[in-house]
Scaffold this motif. Structure first.
Motif, short mmCIF file in Angstrom:
data_model
loop_
_atom_site.label_atom_id
_atom_site.label_comp_id
_atom_site.label_asym_id
_atom_site.label_seq_id
_atom_site.Cartn_x
_atom_site.Cartn_y
_atom_site.Cartn_z
N ILE A 157 21.15 112.43 5.27
CA ILE A 157 19.84 112.58 5.92
C ILE A 157 18.72 112.13 5.00
O ILE A 157 17.70 111.61 5.47
CB ILE A 157 19.63 114.05 6.35
CG1 ILE A 157 20.77 114.51 7.25
CG2 ILE A 157 18.28 114.21 7.06
CD1 ILE A 157 20.96 113.70 8.49
N TYR A 158 18.88 112.31 3.70
CA TYR A 158 17.79 111.98 2.78
C TYR A 158 17.96 110.60 2.13
O TYR A 158 17.23 110.26 1.22
CB TYR A 158 17.69 113.06 1.69
CG TYR A 158 17.34 114.41 2.26
CD1 TYR A 158 16.20 114.58 3.04
CD2 TYR A 158 18.15 115.51 2.04
CE1 TYR A 158 15.89 115.81 3.58
CE2 TYR A 158 17.84 116.75 2.57
CZ TYR A 158 16.70 116.90 3.34
OH TYR A 158 16.39 118.12 3.87
N GLN A 159 18.94 109.82 2.60
CA GLN A 159 19.07 108.46 2.12
C GLN A 159 18.02 107.56 2.78
O GLN A 159 17.46 107.90 3.82
CB GLN A 159 20.47 107.91 2.43
CG GLN A 159 21.59 108.62 1.69
CD GLN A 159 22.95 108.09 2.09
OE1 GLN A 159 23.06 107.21 2.95
NE2 GLN A 159 23.99 108.65 1.49
N SER A 160 17.80 106.40 2.17
CA SER A 160 16.90 105.42 2.79
C SER A 160 17.57 104.84 4.03
O SER A 160 18.73 104.42 3.99
CB SER A 160 16.60 104.29 1.80
OG SER A 160 15.89 103.25 2.46
N TRP A 161 16.82 104.83 5.15
CA TRP A 161 17.35 104.28 6.40
C TRP A 161 16.69 102.95 6.73
O TRP A 161 16.66 102.52 7.88
CB TRP A 161 17.15 105.30 7.53
CG TRP A 161 18.17 106.39 7.48
CD1 TRP A 161 18.18 107.46 6.64
CD2 TRP A 161 19.37 106.47 8.24
NE1 TRP A 161 19.30 108.22 6.84
CE2 TRP A 161 20.05 107.64 7.82
CE3 TRP A 161 19.94 105.69 9.24
CZ2 TRP A 161 21.27 108.03 8.37
CZ3 TRP A 161 21.15 106.08 9.79
CH2 TRP A 161 21.80 107.24 9.36
N ARG A 162 16.18 102.29 5.71
CA ARG A 162 15.57 100.97 5.91
C ARG A 162 16.61 100.01 6.50
O ARG A 162 17.66 99.76 5.93
CB ARG A 162 15.07 100.42 4.57
CG ARG A 162 14.36 99.09 4.66
CD ARG A 162 14.15 98.49 3.28
NE ARG A 162 13.22 99.25 2.46
CZ ARG A 162 11.94 98.93 2.29
NH1 ARG A 162 11.45 97.84 2.88
NH2 ARG A 162 11.17 99.66 1.52
N GLY A 163 16.26 99.44 7.65
CA GLY A 163 17.13 98.45 8.28
C GLY A 163 18.33 99.02 9.00
O GLY A 163 19.18 98.27 9.48
N ARG A 164 18.45 100.35 9.10
CA ARG A 164 19.61 100.96 9.74
C ARG A 164 19.23 101.54 11.10
O ARG A 164 18.06 101.71 11.43
CB ARG A 164 20.21 102.03 8.83
CG ARG A 164 20.76 101.44 7.52
CD ARG A 164 20.97 102.49 6.47
NE ARG A 164 22.05 103.40 6.79
CZ ARG A 164 22.35 104.47 6.06
NH1 ARG A 164 21.67 104.75 4.97
NH2 ARG A 164 23.33 105.25 6.42
N SER A 165 20.22 101.87 11.91
CA SER A 165 20.01 102.30 13.29
C SER A 165 19.36 103.68 13.35
O SER A 165 19.88 104.65 12.79
CB SER A 165 21.34 102.33 14.03
OG SER A 165 21.22 102.99 15.26
N MET A 166 18.24 103.77 14.09
CA MET A 166 17.60 105.07 14.28
C MET A 166 18.37 105.95 15.26
O MET A 166 18.32 107.18 15.18
CB MET A 166 16.16 104.86 14.77
CG MET A 166 15.21 104.38 13.70
SD MET A 166 15.12 105.53 12.28
CE MET A 166 16.23 104.74 11.10
#
Length: 459
Positions: A58-67
């Protein structure tokens, strides 16, 4: 997500969890001051959330990943937290202090707030990145169509925060010069440009055969603070989407393997068992009525049993209501039913047209041999024939066969008297495996109930 950002994210989650509990108490009790809300339960859930959310990424970077996937991860993480907190309260003999309605309100409100907060932050960051801020510059190493596709994907997702700024073409005649950015065919010049422009990401979009190039590039940038990511071109090798997994501590790429993860198979298994049990209970009077009709229609057993292949080729006995007069066939030969087939009884003809002869397969689902939705299993004799002439035929058995499937609701039912019909059925089955989702299963179940009980190909 590190440092101050991670601390702020955790503080926000704590506020949402406590605020959700308070709001739920207000809704449940109207007057919060006059009713007791177990503070220990809220404290346990908050501590568990801070401990377990990182496990779910949950606290990882979600840049460019599916929301959409992020929303699913948050939902799963929060449900696990609440379940663990509930078990802890039960072990302390304090569950009698918990209002079930308040607990349901709290779980729903907080889960929704956690998802909305993440999506709001992501949308705001997307606007910032589209405006040209908070960007990560990407240099691409590759050749041909796969490299061009990666660059186009970067340009098509400006809110991801990635910007393609240079490319190293290992095969200049493939035409990367048309990408609209600096393209190099010399590694030294490419490396100099990457360093001078402060590029943060280096993406290697190369086929697996380019091991020497990969080693050269990694060696060139071994002392640079740049993220190097390998995005192999396995389109010519992978039958299904090639995901990366961790296998005994070593990263592995699936080329030809089960397209469903263990997590997806677990969800599917749970749905199958619950749905089959509910269907058998609800349909019990109908099943007994059909059994009596079959018994009276002609001499012979009520249930027809036949050996079929299940997941990973495991053989099992499939159950159907008998629809034909008892007859014998040559060993190793199974004749498909045809229109006007004299072997079919009058009751059997009705059962086959309406697919009611398939209902005993819910017992197969309950025993774990079949799934509610999946590729339909064929007679083993037909498997031996079609596996040699229909491309991808045996990959249907990488998951459990189903009572209904994507091929069946799209018209591929009944006799396969031509190879083209079986090829069409297999293509639909492979589409289902590549695109499986719980929503697709529900769509197939609904389509089966809506239009699947009568079909011109069923006889």
């Amino acid at each position: 997500m590190h440092g101050l950002q991670g601390l702020v994210a955790r503080a926000l989650d704590v506020a949402l969890i406590v605020g959700g509990a308070t709001a739920a108490a207000q809704i449940r009790y109207d007057d919060l001051l006059r009713h007791h809300t177990d503070a220990a339960f809220i404290a346990f859930a908050t501590a568990l959330a801070i401990s377990l959310f990182p496990v779910f990424g949950i606290y990882q970077s979600w840049r460019g990943r599916s929301m959409l996937r992020l929303a699913g991860q948050i939902s799963l993480a929060w449900v696990v937290v609440q379940a663990c907190a509930l078990v802890l309260m039960f072990s302390l003999h304090r569950t009698d202090l918990i209002s079930r309605l308040w607990f349901a309100y709290w779980t729903g409100l907080t889960g929704g707030a956690l998802i909305v907060s993440r999506l709001t932050v992501h949308a705001a960051l997307g606007r910032v990145r589209q405006a040209g801020l908070n960007l990560r510059r990407v240099a691409v190493v590759g050749q041909g169509a796969h490299c061009q596709r990666m660059v186009r994907n970067i340009g098509a997702a400006p809110s991801s925060g990635f910007r393609a700024s240079a490319a190293y073409d290992i095969c200049p005649e493939t035409g990367l010069a048309s990408l609209g950015m600096p393209v190099f065919d010399d590694l030294t010049k490419f490396a100099r440009h990457v360093r001078s422009e402060g590029v943060q990401e280096l993406w290697l979009t190369l086929p697996l055969s380019e091991e020497r190039t990969i080693l050269k590039v990694v060696q060139e940038f071994r002392d640079d603070l740049v993220n190097i990511r390998f995005m192999p071109d396995v389109s010519g090798l992978a039958l299904f989407d090639s995901g990366m997994i961790d296998l005994i501590g070593v990263p592995a790429i699936n080329l030809v393997a089960s397209p469903l993860s263990s997590h997806a198979l677990g969800k599917k298994e749970m749905f199958d068992r619950v749905f089959a049990a509910a269907a058998l209970l609800a349909l019990a009077p109908l099943l007994m009525g059909i059994a009596a009709a079959v018994k009276l229609s002609s001499p012979g057993p009520v249930i027809f049993r036949q050996r079929r292949k299940g997941a990973d080729g495991k053989v099992f006995q499939i159950y159907k209501f008998r629809t034909m007069h008892v007859h014998s066939e040559e060993r190793g030969v199974v004749s498909q039913a045809r229109r006007g087939d004299s072997r079919i009884t009058r009751v059997g003809a009705f059962l086959r047209r309406t697919s009611l002869d398939e209902l005993p397969q819910f017992f197969n689902v309950l025993s774990g041999d079949m799934s509610v939705v999946g590729p339909r299993p064929h007679a083993i004799e037909h498997d031996e024939l079609y596996r040699k002439v229909v491309s991808g035929y045996m990959h249907r058995y990488r998951v459990k066969p189903g009572i209904t499937g994507w091929a069946q609701v799209n018209g591929f039912r009944g006799e396969t008297d031509r190879i083209e019909k079986m090829q069409g059925r297999v293509e639909h089955d492979l589409y289902y495996l590549r695109n499986w989702s719980f929503a697709l299963d529900m769509r197939i179940v609904a389509a089966t109930i809506w239009r699947g009980f009568r079909h011109t190909n069923a006889y």
